[in-house]
Design an enzyme around this catalytic site. Structure first.
Site, PDB file in Angstrom:
ATOM      1  N   GLU A   1      70.314  36.152  96.977  1.00  0.00           N
ATOM      2  CA  GLU A   1      71.308  34.838  96.861  1.00  0.00           C
ATOM      3  C   GLU A   1      71.346  34.122  98.013  1.00  0.00           C
ATOM      4  O   GLU A   1      71.729  34.343  99.159  1.00  0.00           O
ATOM      5  CB  GLU A   1      72.642  35.593  96.569  1.00  0.00           C
ATOM      6  CG  GLU A   1      73.705  34.590  96.606  1.00  0.00           C
ATOM      7  CD  GLU A   1      75.310  35.442  96.395  1.00  0.00           C
ATOM      8  OE1 GLU A   1      75.229  36.492  96.554  1.00  0.00           O
ATOM      9  OE2 GLU A   1      76.182  34.618  96.470  1.00  0.00           O
TER      10      GLU A   1
ATOM     11  N   LYS B   1      70.218  34.033  92.597  1.00  0.00           N
ATOM     12  CA  LYS B   1      71.611  33.803  92.512  1.00  0.00           C
ATOM     13  C   LYS B   1      71.823  32.650  93.460  1.00  0.00           C
ATOM     14  O   LYS B   1      72.283  32.965  94.515  1.00  0.00           O
ATOM     15  CB  LYS B   1      72.463  35.044  92.618  1.00  0.00           C
ATOM     16  CG  LYS B   1      73.981  34.606  92.666  1.00  0.00           C
ATOM     17  CD  LYS B   1      74.797  35.993  92.815  1.00  0.00           C
ATOM     18  CE  LYS B   1      76.432  35.546  92.940  1.00  0.00           C
ATOM     19  NZ  LYS B   1      77.170  36.525  92.728  1.00  0.00           N
TER      20      LYS B   1
ATOM     21  N   ARG C   1      84.777  34.627  91.788  1.00  0.00           N
ATOM     22  CA  ARG C   1      86.050  33.862  91.594  1.00  0.00           C
ATOM     23  C   ARG C   1      86.275  33.237  90.162  1.00  0.00           C
ATOM     24  O   ARG C   1      86.982  33.365  89.364  1.00  0.00           O
ATOM     25  CB  ARG C   1      86.436  32.874  92.656  1.00  0.00           C
ATOM     26  CG  ARG C   1      86.819  33.525  93.903  1.00  0.00           C
ATOM     27  CD  ARG C   1      86.591  32.468  95.017  1.00  0.00           C
ATOM     28  NE  ARG C   1      85.061  32.191  95.265  1.00  0.00           N
ATOM     29  CZ  ARG C   1      84.569  31.669  96.256  1.00  0.00           C
ATOM     30  NH1 ARG C   1      85.617  30.996  97.145  1.00  0.00           N
ATOM     31  NH2 ARG C   1      83.351  31.432  96.628  1.00  0.00           N
TER      32      ARG C   1
ATOM     33  N   ARG D   1      92.123  38.040  99.041  1.00  0.00           N
ATOM     34  CA  ARG D   1      92.223  37.439  97.281  1.00  0.00           C
ATOM     35  C   ARG D   1      93.783  38.200  96.990  1.00  0.00           C
ATOM     36  O   ARG D   1      94.516  37.734  96.355  1.00  0.00           O
ATOM     37  CB  ARG D   1      91.163  38.039  96.383  1.00  0.00           C
ATOM     38  CG  ARG D   1      90.073  37.753  96.848  1.00  0.00           C
ATOM     39  CD  ARG D   1      89.471  36.401  96.054  1.00  0.00           C
ATOM     40  NE  ARG D   1      88.214  36.195  96.066  1.00  0.00           N
ATOM     41  CZ  ARG D   1      87.511  35.245  97.195  1.00  0.00           C
ATOM     42  NH1 ARG D   1      88.572  34.762  97.868  1.00  0.00           N
ATOM     43  NH2 ARG D   1      86.267  34.959  97.028  1.00  0.00           N
TER      44      ARG D   1
ATOM     45  N   SER E   1      79.817  31.108  91.556  1.00  0.00           N
ATOM     46  CA  SER E   1      80.911  29.905  91.250  1.00  0.00           C
ATOM     47  C   SER E   1      81.138  29.219  92.462  1.00  0.00           C
ATOM     48  O   SER E   1      81.419  28.006  92.541  1.00  0.00           O
ATOM     49  CB  SER E   1      82.012  30.500  90.485  1.00  0.00           C
ATOM     50  OG  SER E   1      82.478  31.500  91.190  1.00  0.00           O
ATOM     51  N   GLY E   2      81.186  30.025  93.778  1.00  0.00           N
ATOM     52  CA  GLY E   2      81.130  29.186  94.980  1.00  0.00           C
ATOM     53  C   GLY E   2      82.541  28.523  95.293  1.00  0.00           C
ATOM     54  O   GLY E   2      82.362  27.581  96.087  1.00  0.00           O
ATOM     55  N   GLY E   3      83.556  28.739  94.724  1.00  0.00           N
ATOM     56  CA  GLY E   3      84.652  27.904  94.985  1.00  0.00           C
ATOM     57  C   GLY E   3      85.381  26.905  93.760  1.00  0.00           C
ATOM     58  O   GLY E   3      86.129  26.175  94.077  1.00  0.00           O
TER      59      GLY E   3
HETATM   60  P1  13P Z   1      81.760  33.445  93.741  1.00  0.00           P
HETATM   61  O1  13P Z   1      81.360  33.308  92.463  1.00  0.00           O
HETATM   62  O2  13P Z   1      83.136  33.763  93.816  1.00  0.00           O
HETATM   63  O3  13P Z   1      81.111  32.514  94.595  1.00  0.00           O
HETATM   64  O4  13P Z   1      81.342  35.036  93.986  1.00  0.00           O
HETATM   65  C1  13P Z   1      79.914  35.300  93.682  1.00  0.00           C
HETATM   66  C2  13P Z   1      79.325  36.093  94.945  1.00  0.00           C
HETATM   67  O5  13P Z   1      78.919  37.281  94.744  1.00  0.00           O
HETATM   68  C3  13P Z   1      79.551  35.409  96.108  1.00  0.00           C
HETATM   69  O6  13P Z   1      78.543  36.376  97.110  1.00  0.00           O
END
Ligand code: 13P
Length: 342
Positions: A177, A219, A293, A33, A261-263
């Site tokens: 998650e 999550k 992100r 990042r 958010s995952g990208g």
């Molecule tokens: P993102 O929302 O960027 O996917 O990150 C969340 C997260 O904690 C991934 O493990």
């Protein structure tokens, strides 16, 4: 195990207009990042950046929890206050990423499994003393015509359930998650099928390990077409596919689902969350965010590693948090001027 402690922490993490900030990037991820904005990933830069997020004025209006990386738990703001204390003072519950990342799953080419269970109970005692009240563990699923294998689905569920039960024994709320990745050329239909299969396995394992569902935060990924599929789904299509899967697979005892958010771009992740909250039909859980992100991209771009940009970065972060707070309530009306890094 005192169930009341777990229930209270979940209550503190479920509030209208609020969600969770994921600021727990591993050393490798935060370097990526920072590379993208031309900043060096030194310990001081990581402290300065995460401190600016947590000291953003008014952030407690939209953020109720923050997931920290181990290093951040021991760092302080410019006044010498520890960052977990800074978060608590702002009304933000501090949490900690406790997994040690993924490795290839032996016997299942192309699949992954997450490490870090050995010694976890002892580590949790230390994290609690540093102020953490919840934890996070991420399992990752690659998607193709054949992936994830059934072996990966059951092995990952087993690990996630063991982690969750270890946390609850320590009265630390586990964020569970399971992330079905957006990477690849698969359709939204394939993501739907995989996500449902994964969630059924996860809840079956949580039950087997006697995890108290009222004392977890789920999550998950949203149900989306693969990033290289050339397909784009509307927020309404994403909401419909996502809610169909969750109604089938997530018990109503789970109080809150906080999506990653995952990208997705910052704007997409807000619009999709809003559509999920405005969709008709049964929704027995809170539906909120736990974005990395999605919350940070505009702030990171505005900061650029420069002290003089801290105020601008805080303004960008606050605005993203506010918009996601609206989406969590189904009140987001879109944006006329997309922010940078969208
Ligand atoms: P993102 O929302 O960027 O996917 O990150 C969340 C997260 O904690 C991934 O493990």
């Amino acid at each position: 195990m005192d169930e009341r402690v777990l229930r209270q922490t979940v209550t503190d993490l479920v509030a209208p207009s609020k969600g969770i900030l994921a600021a727990d990037e591993s050393s490798r991820t935060i370097k990526r990042r920072f590379d993208s904005i031309g900043a060096e990933s030194t310990e001081e830069n990581r402290r300065a950046y995460r401190s600016l997020l947590l000291t953003t004025p008014g952030i407690g209006d939209y953020i109720c929890g923050v997931i920290l990386f181990e290093e951040t738990l021991g760092q302080s703001d410019s006044n010498g206050t520890s960052l977990p204390q800074v978060a608590e003072a702002a009304g933000v519950v501090p949490g900690i990423k406790v997994d040690k990342g993924t490795v290839p799953l032996p016997g299942a080419p192309g699949d992954l499994v997450t490490e870090g269970l050995d010694g976890l109970a002892e580590r949790l005692e230390g994290y609690k003393q540093q102020g953490a009240r919840f934890a996070k563990w991420r399992e990752v699923y690659n998607v193709s015509e054949t992936l994830p294998s059934q072996l990966a689905v059951s092995a990952n569920a087993e690990v996630l359930a063991r982690y969750a039960r270890i946390c609850q024994e320590a009265e630390v709320v586990p964020i569970v998650e399971p992330e079905v990745l957006m990477d690849g050329g698969h359709s939204i239909g394939r993501c739907k099928e995989v996500t449902e299969n994964v969630l059924h396995a996860v809840f079956e394992a949580l039950d087997r390990h006697r995890v108290m569902l009222e004392g977890i935060v789920l999550k998950p990924n949203m149900v989306l077409p693969g990033g290289d599929s050339g397909q784009k789904s509307t927020p309404e299509e994403v909401a419909d596919a996502t809610l169909t899967v969750f109604r089938r697979a997530v018990p109503a005892a789970v109080r809150t689902i906080n999506f990653l958010s995952g990208g997705q771009s910052a704007v997409e992740s807000t619009a999709n969350l809003n559509a999920i909250n405005t969709a008709k039909g049964e929704k027995p859980w809170a539906l909120s965010f736990s974005y990395g992100r999605g919350l940070q991209a505009p702030a990171l771009a505005a900061w650029g590693g420069q002290v003089e940009n801290e105020k601008a970065a805080q303004a960008a972060f606050f605005e993203r948090a506010r918009l996601n707070g609206l989406a969590r309530d189904g009140q987001y009306e879109g944006e006329t001027t997309p922010t940078t890094a969208d």
